[in-house]
Design a protein around this motif. Structure first.
Motif: not given
Length: 813
Positions: A155-159, A175-183, A209-216
């Motif tokens: 699980r990833v936390l973000g804006i 900060k360690k995941q900066a630049g690794r956006e999820l689609n 390409g970008l990894a994908s995610g689902k808002v939990k």
């Protein structure tokens, strides 16, 4: 074998072999016993051990001796991968590679039928029991899993940033995941709006390409600072919700009665806390000793909420408390270790209400030394709830309606007792650092109002010193009863750190001649020499960075900073699990009734608990610090281009970290923006030095800066330096700065920050570098219930149990 006084003295190889066979478990006493050495042989043994330590053959850890880079028998570790045979490989979770080199590898043995809770995988964090290994493939330790603490994150936390097609992107807050956006696909947004803080489950990860995610889960909008602490809570996996079973136990709990207790309800104990404290877990009382054999002495009583009466070993409340380890304090909220029914009600020593407590009565001589102590399980009734400023004002001649009637019978005896115990404190001479602390005050809407430096009062020092006395008494009592306990330990600085400090002090022409045992007084003499001088802040910062970090341990090696042989946390069981264990041990050792430490608890099992809660304490410190950084970045986000005065608080190869004078905000000046010449990193001087001009920017220098960029989500600020550096005099150090010696840092020539074009190019660096670890940049108070506590200028002797959190390498008592 060498001869000494006609007796056979062990060779150095024999001593080293014995240490190697018992890593981290032995000290001088055990070595002497092993080889049959007499008292008169101790001097020679200590000389040999000192030489072996100087050579790096062995390493001293408090009173224990081990090979360098050896690990304790129980530790927290991160499982990083598998070897060619598929076996799990781990490394210590708390390991400073810059200071100690590469982390030792631990090969994990997995039994055919693992116990529940011990099935671990790559990415997990686990508590391990380890031992030395003869592995030929590089893993010098083998271990087994005691308990899995955290499983690998999926699980990833973000804006959440909404896209025109109805889908979105997740910008991670880590900060360690900066630049690794999820689609985020339109169907997977979960109704999230632009700017929401969301928790996202990873759906799939591509090689391209970008990894994908689902808002939990939607956690709230970042339009208010009230949501900022949520970032730290979720990114550090700090538990917020209590289990239903724990909540049921808390609601079913009944107030304590006189059964099994002494009746102390007529003793006028009072609580003295910060003005916004919500729980009051300690109360104090003092009176002159009437014993003619202790003329001029005093009796100090400290009563602590009887949390062990409500939180029984093995209960749901106990399990939840151990997972948390401690309460976590943010400017806008508290994540408590225990439900409010316990912490803010049944165990809060509110005035006029009968409350169960564990009290220690200490008889103090007129020299300030404790002569005796006794522990009691009592029913008490607080006479008053005071805050620090209120108590101090009464003593200073400004009593109010509450303190007026208490002044002569209660407050004056407390201050007279403090004056007595302070004599022994001054003689003990603990580490006395002067590091200003700041507290963030919020408006009712959650926005930052201002940042203040709370005034340091005698009322603070009084409570701190009484809590230290109580903590020492608890440790002494349990040692006397030969019961296992969790100590609060603080190791002395390493030889390398002491050497680095000596080299730095030489640049200021300050002597630091170490002879004999290392003591806090040695550092205090240096601090006294710079008192009131321009270099005072600088020297305090560098001395702080030379210190080790305090932790919990089931084996004692003393508390260097407080200059105490034995020390345990006893005074805040509402918010620290270590204190709860000490309460249980006292109840067991003194036969005080229910809630005792189980007979099954041993040094080994408590060692596991100590390792776990040391990690949760550091987690809390990091979360609190990151939240403060984000709040201040929000506060300054609309002041881009404004100029500020600050002080250089960190010097690294990446550039200069600057702490602003008015808010305490930290930000980075990248090294490439310093000027048109190369700058070398001078580790000894804690400075960046221009190779052509000799201009030096050093730790502690007062500088003027301009705010270039603020990244509130990352808690990052970037500055432009406006001040000129000091120019080094010609000589050996300037020649080194010009490049005649090895260059510690080299960067391409850069012009002064030119404007918009470079701003755009450098914008990404704020997220990646402005928020990097600022090791050792001061300390933050871990205070009580929504309050970061009072300022404390004595290197963390804060309520000595009410807590202080250190940044970077600092220690807390």
């Amino acid at each position: 074998m060498a001869k000494q006084r006609d007796r056979v003295f062990p060779s150095r190889d024999a001593i080293v072999a014995f240490i190697r066979a018992n890593p981290g478990h032995i000290g001088t006493r055990e070595i002497a016993r092993e080889f049959g050495l007499k008292n008169e042989d101790r001097v020679e043994l200590k000389r040999i051990l000192r030489e072996l330590a100087d050579q790096g053959t062995i390493e001293k850890r408090g009173k224990k001796i081990a090979e360098p880079a050896t690990l304790p028998p129980t530790l927290m570790a991160d499982i990083t991968g598998r070897d060619s045979d598929g076996e799990l490989i781990a490394k210590p979770a708390e390991w400073d590679e810059e200071e100690s080199g590469a982390a030792p590898k631990i090969r994990i043995h997995v039994p055919r039928r693992p116990q529940p809770g011990t099935a671990a995988g790559v990415g997990d964090r686990a508590l391990l029991r380890i031992e030395k290994s003869d592995d030929s493939e590089g893993a010098i330790y083998r271990g087994r899993v005691i308990k899995v603490i955290d499983h690998a994150r999926t699980r990833v936390l973000g804006i959440f940033r909404k896209l025109p097609d109805g889908g979105g992107r997740l910008v991670p807050v880590d900060k360690k995941q900066a630049g690794r956006e999820l689609n985020i696909a339109k169907a997977d947004t979960g109704g999230a709006e632009d700017g929401d803080l969301v928790s996202v489950d990873l759906v799939r990860s591509r090689g391209f390409g970008l990894a994908s995610g689902k808002v939990k889960e939607r956690l709230g909008s970042l339009s208010s600072e009230k949501a900022v602490s949520l970032i730290a809570i979720h990114s550090h996996d700090i538990p917020q919700a209590f289990s239903p079973a724990a909540l049921r136990e808390a609601e079913a709990a009944k107030p304590a009665t006189l059964a099994g207790r002494e009746d102390w309800r007529e003793l006028p104990l009072v609580t003295i806390d910060p003005p916004d404290a919500k729980d009051h877990d300690d109360a104090v009382y003092a009176e002159p000793d009437s014993d003619p054999n202790n003329k001029g002495g005093t009796i100090v009583t400290v009563a602590i909420a009887d949390v062990a009466f409500y939180v029984r070993p093995g209960s749901a409340l106990d399990r939840d408390a151990l997972i948390r380890g401690n309460s976590v304090y943010f400017p806008d909220r508290v994540v408590p270790m225990l439900p409010e029914r316990i912490s803010n009600d049944l165990c809060s020593l509110v005035p006029g209400e009968p409350r169960g407590a564990l009290a220690v009565r200490m008889v103090i001589g007129n020299d300030g030394r404790k002569r005796s102590h006794s522990f009691h399980r009592i029913l008490m009734r607080s006479a008053a709830k005071l805050n620090y400023a209120q108590a101090q004002a009464a003593i200073d001649g400004r009593p109010d309606d509450t303190t007026g009637p208490l002044l002569d019978p209660i407050l004056k005896p407390l201050y007279e007792a403090y004056a007595i115990v302070k004599r022994a404190r001054d003689e003990r001479d603990p580490l006395d650092l002067d590091i200003p602390e700041r507290k963030i005050l919020l408006k009712p809407d959650g926005m930052v109002d201002r940042v203040i430096v709370p005034e340091r009062l005698d009322a603070h020092k009084l409570i701190e010193e009484f809590m230290i006395l109580a903590n020492v008494a608890a440790a002494e009592m349990l040692e006397k009863k030969a019961l296992p306990l969790i100590y609060r330990v603080h190791d002395e600085p390493t030889l390398e750190k002491v050497h680095n400090l000596q080299e730095f002090l030489k640049t200021l022409d300050l002597p630091f001649a170490k002879s004999g045992a290392l003591r806090p007084a040695l550092f205090n003499r240096v601090l006294a020499q710079v008192k009131g001088h321009d270099s005072e802040q600088l020297v305090n910062e560098v001395v702080l960075r030379s210190q080790a970090q305090a932790e919990y341990a089931a084996e004692n090696y003393g508390h260097f900073g407080l200059n105490l042989r034995r020390y345990a946390h006893f005074t805040s069981p509402i918010r620290r699990y270590a204190d709860l264990v000490v309460h249980r041990a006292l109840i067991r050792g003194l036969g005080l009734g229910e809630g005792a430490l189980p007979e099954t608890e041993t040094v080994e099992t408590l060692g596991e608990v100590a390792a776990q809660i040391s990690v949760t304490e550091r987690r809390a410190m990091k979360a609190e610090r990151e939240t403060a950084d984000r709040l201040i970045a929000h506060f300054l986000a609309d002041r881009i281009g404004a100029s500020f005065q600050g002080r250089i608080s960190g010097v690294t190869r990446a550039g200069l970290f600057v702490k602003l004078a008015d808010t305490g905000a930290d930000g980075l000046i990248p090294i490439r923006t310093l000027g048109t010449e190369y700058f070398n990193y001078d580790e000894t001087r804690h400075a960046l030095v221009g190779t052509r001009s000799g201009a030096m920017h050093r730790l502690g220098d007062v500088v003027d800066v301009r705010l270039v960029e603020a990244a509130p989500v990352a808690g990052a600020l970037r500055f432009e330096l406006l001040s000129e550096g000091q120019v080094l005099p010609r000589g050996r150090h300037r020649d080194r700065a010009r490049g005649d010696g090895p260059r510690a840092q080299m960067q391409e020539p850069a012009k002064k920050y030119p404007g918009r074009s470079s701003r755009k190019k450098d914008r990404a660096s704020a997220n990646n570098t402005a928020g990097r670890s600022k090791a050792g940049k001061g300390k933050s108070k871990q205070g009580k219930s929504g309050n970061n506590g009072s300022g404390n200028n004595q290197a963390g002797q804060a309520k000595s149990g009410k807590g202080k959190s250190g940044k970077g390498k600092s220690w807390t008592p």
